[in-house]
Enzyme design. Structure first.
Site, PDB file in Angstrom:
ATOM      1  CD  GLU A 173      -2.852  -0.996   2.582  1.00 52.03           C
ATOM      2  OE1 GLU A 173      -2.479  -0.212   3.711  1.00 52.03           O
ATOM      3  OE2 GLU A 173      -3.863  -1.747   2.597  1.00 52.03           O
ATOM      4  CD  GLU A 261      -4.416  -5.745   3.556  1.00 52.23           C
ATOM      5  OE1 GLU A 261      -3.165  -6.375   3.282  1.00 52.23           O
ATOM      6  OE2 GLU A 261      -4.676  -4.946   4.407  1.00 52.23           O
ATOM      7  CD1 TRP A 295      -5.772  -8.005   7.716  1.00 48.14           C
ATOM      8  CD2 TRP A 295      -4.253  -8.706   6.320  1.00 48.14           C
ATOM      9  NE1 TRP A 295      -4.370  -7.743   8.422  1.00 48.14           N
ATOM     10  CE2 TRP A 295      -3.629  -8.090   7.485  1.00 48.14           C
ATOM     11  CE3 TRP A 295      -3.493  -8.928   5.260  1.00 48.14           C
ATOM     12  CZ2 TRP A 295      -1.840  -8.129   7.723  1.00 48.14           C
ATOM     13  CZ3 TRP A 295      -1.993  -9.266   5.621  1.00 48.14           C
ATOM     14  CH2 TRP A 295      -1.436  -8.650   6.655  1.00 48.14           C
ATOM     15  CE  LYS A 300      -2.312  -6.483  17.118  1.00 49.92           C
ATOM     16  NZ  LYS A 300      -1.823  -5.478  16.208  1.00 49.92           N
ATOM     17  CD  GLU A 303      -5.636  -7.390  14.034  1.00 52.59           C
ATOM     18  OE1 GLU A 303      -4.985  -6.646  13.577  1.00 52.59           O
ATOM     19  OE2 GLU A 303      -5.195  -8.741  13.588  1.00 52.59           O
TER      20      GLU A 303
END
Ligand code: IDC
Length: 341
Positions: A173, A261, A295, A300, A303
């Protein structure tokens, strides 16, 4: 003079033979790598890909939509970069494609931890070759690191470019400091490096503002190359109708878009999941035959875009109770769209 003409015709003859020989070439590639393409696998089915107008086409010139799952950063989730996960995603999530998001300029990542990162990448790419899954080699950073990127992608093209499985994403990106003109200059350098070894696998180019300025691409795309696509990244709780409108504008100008993504969360990867917007994106992508990748394979804690809960096994075989809410949702989505039952 006659001799020159003869050489010219002979060259044309061999070039056209070579161009027609792509499926045979895939078999040769398979043999040289010591794998056979599993029957019914995505690559066995679709073979060498190409772009025609705004569409992604398979070896039989049919328009196709690839759907898949991105690995999380190799930096923080290296434990998942293994054949077990590639196999599980392909068999259980029914992905056509995985994306190897290799960290470049954080720590540890490619620029400061080269051997280990390359070993991780190789594990995933080799597993995809054996499984018959497409795989994107993703330069996962915002800055160009142009010299290193050119050298890296040349090496990848030299090593893997003869396999139909491979796609290159030359920058994850670009952010808001880079203009589209600068991205184009960078892309020209990296594309030249790849094309020196790999004449035809798909190369995916990002655009400014974290892959959102697709209108700028549409107004001034790269010219003079084959099999180039452009990526748009969306996070449905942050990027809604306006970004779909910009994609539609690009598609109307025959720009080939590949969403490498995306997720239903906010751009931070958390916040909340906006299901109505996520669904609106799926409808848009599917009705326009735009390929997409979720994605990410990570665990995590808390998350929302991570597909795994902490403690999920590192080599796949995940049960429902090891997937997050978004993990379960995307698994059902991918399985629902897949024609591989
Ligand atoms: C996020 C990860 C998060 C990690 C962060 C580091 O999900 O765990 O801490 O990167 O920067 C992107 C990026 C992608 C981000 C993702 C979510 O390509 O690397 O991953 N995102 O923020 N663009 C928009 C969102």
């Amino acid at each position: 003079m006659k001799k020159i003409r003869l050489y010219f015709h002979l060259t044309l003859f061999f070039v056209s033979i070579f161009a027609c020989a792509k499926p045979a070439q895939s078999e040769a590639a398979a043999a040289s790598q010591n794998y056979t393409l599993p029957p019914g696998s995505p690559v066995q089915r679709y073979g060498a890909l190409h772009v025609s107008g705004r569409y992604l086409k398979d070896q039989h010139n049919n328009t196709i939509t690839l759907r898949g799952q991105s690995f999380g950063w190799s930096t923080w989730w290296p434990q998942f970069w293994n054949p077990g996960v590639v196999n599980w995603l392909t068999d259980d999530f029914k992905t056509d494609i995985v994306r190897a998001a290799m960290g470049i300029d954080v720590k540890p990542a490619y620029l400061n931890d080269r051997a280990r990162q390359l070993a991780l990448l190789k594990k995933v790419v080799d597993a995809a070759l054996a499984k018959g899954s497409y795989v994107i080699i993703d330069w996962h950073c915002e800055a160009f690191h142009r010299e290193e990127a050119v050298a890296f992608f040349k090496e990848m093209a030299k090593t893997y470019g003869h396999h139909p499985h491979i796609l290159y994403e030359i920058i994850n990106e670009p952010n808001k400091t880079q203009t589209w003109e600068q991205v184009k200059a960078y892309a020209a350098a990296v594309i030249a490096g790849i094309r020196a070894y790999d004449p035809d696998n798909i190369i995916i180019v990002g655009c400014p503002h974290w892959d959102q300025k697709i209108r700028e691409v549409a107004d001034a795309p790269l010219t003079g190359y084959n099999n180039i696509m452009y990526t748009v990244h969306f996070y449905a709780a942050s990027h809604g109708q306006w970004l779909r409108d910009d994609c539609a504008y690009a598609l109307s100008k025959n720009i080939p878009v590949f969403v490498t993504e995306c997720n239903g969360s906010e751009a931070t990867g958390s916040g909340r999941i906006d299901y109505p917007q996520w669904e609106a994106w799926f409808s848009f992508l599917e009705s326009n035959q735009v390929s997409w990748i979720n994605w990410s394979v990570s665990d995590k804690p808390n998350e929302l875009c991570s597909i795994l809960l902490p403690g999920a096994p590192a080599n796949g075989g995940w049960t429902a109770s090891q997937l997050t809410e978004s993990g379960k949702y995307i698994r059902a989505k991918l399985r629902g769209y897949s024609t591989r039952k």
